[in-house]
Scaffold this motif. Sequence first.
Motif: not given
Length: 698
Positions: A423-434, A500-506
């Motif tokens: 979920l960190a990867a998913l969040r960071f993709a949406g908000n790199p300021r986090d 995009e979640l499948e890509r992160i999991r891979s």
Amino acid sequence: MLKLADSHTAPRDDFLSKLNAEQRRAIAMAAGQDGTVSGPLLIIAGAGTGKTNTLAHLVAKLIVDGADPGRILLLTFSRRAAREMIRRVERIAAEAMGAGSGAMSSAIEWAGTFHAVGARLLREHAPAIGLSPDFTIHDRADSADLMNLLRHELGLSGMPKRFPMKGTCLAIYSRTVNATSSLQEVLETAYPWCVEWEDELRTLFGAYVEAKQRQNVLDYDDLLLWWAQMVAVPAFAESVGTRFDHVLVDEYQDTNRLQAAILMAIKPDGRGLTVVGDDAQSIYSFRSAEVRNILDFPESFPARAETVTLERNYRSTRAILSAANAVIALAEERHNKTLWSERSSAEKPQLVTVADEAAQAQYVVETVLSNREDGQALKAQAVLFRTSHHSGPLEVELTRRNIPFVKFGGLRFLEAAHIKDVLAALRFAGNPRDRVTGFRLLQLLPGIGPATAGKIIDRIEEAGGLNGLRHYAPPAPTAEAWPGFVDMFSGLAGSSWPAELERIRSWYEPHLERLYDDATLRRADLMQLEQIAAGYPSRERFLTELTLDPPDATSDEAGAPLRDEDYLILSTIHSAKGQEWKSVFVLNAVDGCIPSDLGTGSTAQIEEERRLLYVAMTRAKDHLHLIVPQRFFTHGQPRGGDRHVYAGRTRFIPDTILDRFDCRGWPHAAPCPNADTSMATPKLDLRQHMRDMWQQGR
């Protein structure tokens, strides 16, 4: 949206016929007459009185009578409860309108937790209140990590005298927000050992707020705080309030002051506002729940709110209810009600005196096994206790006797490290300021520690986004993993949801193998995460709702038997609320445990402890056992070495109500020891006993 049937198909009027008279009266008062919106209504729903069924029929009644489902706001305390409520409403409304009438087309639009609804409204109004609509939401662990970063930056972690840890700092901050109390008041009443740090904590919390705003994140508490602050402005309160004709709130006794303030702001005259709850089951003050919200509700409006009480219990026998009613009747302040049932039984609740904790464990085990021989499944039986470590001796005995059990508690889904990684990867993709999310994500890569992660995040901020990753030269140990990391983020830009979640999991799976020994079990959680994601229309909606109400993680069911289909339930009383079992055992019904030794500092605390016992008792359907150990063994006392301390029966079962119980000793103890804790025997002080337990590794 649910809608009325075609005009040639008249809704049936008998769909409420299965409800009892009290339930139908509550629905009639909440629904109003001839299309009018009713005034404020409080439904006091006692334990086991069909609260959920009543509320579902109320919502269905509103829709059948022509209310626009899009203008109904249903607030619950879990996403699961909201989904179940919607399913019931749709089934009831469809039945009332007639099969094949086209009465159903989609779910109610506004149903969920206060936090989820708050997140949705804040995104809608974000530009007008100084927020960016693409804000991300930190869970408790993320918030604690940010608090910890700021502790270090402000030099508080290096103080000569130990400064409160990150979790404590966050808990103090959260209580201050949700209880709408001053920092000084919270410290003095709930965290007296931190009073000396008031000035430093105030500085830390100010920096915490600034950091969240700078990083475009809200924490769990902000979802209520920002919503409450927004509707404190009359124009916003009117905007939110007028979009809903009916606001219905479940479990109102569990609301905090912020939640009550929100309701009073959007419905100041109470028209269309119905709250359902039971003051006798208000047991979450440690989460800032405020029992006064439900006690004071009738007097909170220009015209006094109506009150309807549901007293018919469908769960327990008359004997169990007689005892529970007697316990709660001694409360200093409450909404009066007397639960009753048509289920007769000659068996009174058992008040069982035993010699000590070992005998208590033996009594429970032998009775549970006897019940099982009589046809009661283990799952139909539960052992409840005030505090988690009270079950320690019982767990040892269950393990020794090879009896499978599940103890409720443990990590939730989002608290599992591997889920937080993805979920960190998913969040960071949406908000790199986090920055907190970025720190976690980058340190998954070999060779990257906090210092390097900070430099990379600075580079990303300077570049204005994740494009800064492409030209960064990583440390040598990271060189092999870096291209895949960069390619993963580049690929996300062209991926649709939930691919995009499948890509992160891979990308993550090789790191999963490297980081965790039980990678196979954790991989099952990642597949479950993808299945959950498929049910959401967007990344933003998925992250918001999953953060606010996560399911359980398969890899975190500590103690759950893998092969046994049947197992005994062990649970704290807090976790047992809302549940029911045929047989219930309540451990340690003694002063020092119920009430807790730490829960007798004020009248309000004592009254909540009384309600805890009431909640425990009303979980039982057929058989109730309250167990009273006469003594507890303490190890290695500084004065006197090992010794026994003696316990008196809980003050909540005084001699005046003993006739509601079957008092007996087991196997040779005298029944019903005195409830007066000023006996000649040594006074019980369980605080030292609990410290001893921890020293023994429990």
